[in-house]
Design an enzyme around this catalytic site. Sequence first.
Site, PDB file in Angstrom:
ATOM      1  N   GLU A  30       0.917  -1.084   0.067  1.00 16.46           N
ATOM      2  CA  GLU A  30      -0.179   0.030  -0.076  1.00 16.46           C
ATOM      3  C   GLU A  30       0.945   1.367  -0.005  1.00 16.46           C
ATOM      4  OE1 GLU A  30      -2.484  -0.113   3.509  1.00 16.46           O
ATOM      5  OE2 GLU A  30      -2.758  -2.337   3.301  1.00 16.46           O
ATOM      6  N   ASP A  77      -6.921   8.525   0.725  1.00 20.10           N
ATOM      7  CA  ASP A  77      -6.954   8.374   2.124  1.00 20.10           C
ATOM      8  C   ASP A  77      -7.271   9.648   2.749  1.00 20.10           C
ATOM      9  OD1 ASP A  77      -6.296   6.724   4.110  1.00 20.10           O
ATOM     10  OD2 ASP A  77      -4.163   7.105   4.414  1.00 20.10           O
ATOM     11  N   GLU A  83      -3.949   7.024  -2.406  1.00 20.65           N
ATOM     12  CA  GLU A  83      -3.222   5.842  -1.959  1.00 20.65           C
ATOM     13  C   GLU A  83      -3.548   4.695  -3.178  1.00 20.65           C
ATOM     14  OE1 GLU A  83      -2.794   2.938   1.738  1.00 20.65           O
ATOM     15  OE2 GLU A  83      -3.703   5.016   1.839  1.00 20.65           O
TER      16      GLU A  83
END
Length: 496
Positions: A30, A77, A83
């Site tokens: 991530e 995010d 993200e």
Amino acid sequence: MPQLHDSGSRAIQPSDQTHQHDFARIFGIETEYGVSVTDIPEPMDASHVAMTMFQPVVRRARSTNTYVENGSRLYLDVGSHPEYATAEAICPSDALLSDLAGEQTMRSMGLDAQRRLRESDAQNRHATLHLYKNNADSAGHSFGCHENYLVRRFVNLDMIQHVLLPFLITRQIYTGAGRFDGERLLFTQRAAFVDETVSSATTRSRPMINTRDEPHANPDDYRRLHVIIGDSNRSQWATLMKCATTHLVLCMMEHAARSGCETELEAFALADPIAANHAINTDGAHARIALAAGRSTTALELQQMMLEQVESFAAHHGDALEASLRYDALCNVEWIVGQWRWVLDRLAANDIETLSHVVDWASKQVFFNRLQSRGTVTPARLRQLDLDYHDIANGRLYPSLCAHGLMRTLVDADQIHDAVSTPPPHTRAVLRGRFVAAASHTDAVYDCDWTTLKLVRPVHMEAVLLDPFHDEPTKQYDKLMGELGDARADGDEAPV
């Protein structure tokens, strides 16, 4: 259009293939990105820049939180950080390729937003959007790059804290991305901002490992190891190696937990992980760190001792380890261990020039040294170059290093282009990606998360994908896709 929800992944029945007796693993990365715009008359808030990037996503998905056709998750995010969470990968090289696909997706979104900003106002005709794949902005705010590893449930949290943490902290001597703080080049982006070792919280604190129990798989069989200590790398080698070496250490831990024995890594538990992390940030491989057993060593020596234990383990369990990497196009156990040994030897020799071709902090150090040897370079200029290295939209430094053979690459542009729209093979990402691609070409309202695919309208139907290793359609899935096919056919027949 999709609607998103989060799944707690609490299973009622076990998965068909639990892989409890092998070393198969799921990998994921991530990455949060920093954003800014320059060359405009008035400052633009980062949240506005991020929303501009996501305007086409919102028009298409009615949300800033969606899944894309390669099975990955794309979202905005908390705050102003775009993200990208890669789809499930079966091996380190697929995780690398998925991460680079995310980078390419974000770059395309950033350049499209830049074009629209320039066209929206004559005063903004020279607007330049910067999209940073790093972990700290100029104001001192930190954002993350988190690795995810599927780990067998019988590996307990104490083992993770005392055996894995020393490895994760000291691996930064070759996976650190480096950060110029205004006075000197530190070895990592993230270390200065981490204030806890293991925690289930991420908003009140920044732990090295997050223990929130969200396996996105059968919780009776697995836990998802959520590694927060780590940098966003530009170096493809560094991304591959941080996943590959961590995999081998986790295999040792799983074997020990499965067999009721020790890993031989317990002796390397740290007296103060936070202090060790900070020491490595400033002193790198030669940082002295205290062990819980009472003696001290350097980060390099600790990595060397860990590698020796991994080599010994691989000598006895080579076939099982190789089987876990059978789908990897770039690395096998011999390659990983060989590269690990090589980088530690180069660090021991202080051969920064050679390291600069694969290690981000070393690449920056060599480039900065060359500039300084030619004359005075201001701290402001070095800070600017540090940010430019991580700017995937308009940065020039990193692409130039690659073009001149000064930074090693492992995959080419065509592979990355294909990975933008193609899910990683041999995982449920194949099924999710196929579903998202089909649903996005209909008027159907659909719902999606890591373990569930759902049609909301014109009919209500869902398919559960609990086993992340399973890429074959289930009866539920086939029925769901059949309904999507009907919805697409109905849409094609609708009058204009």
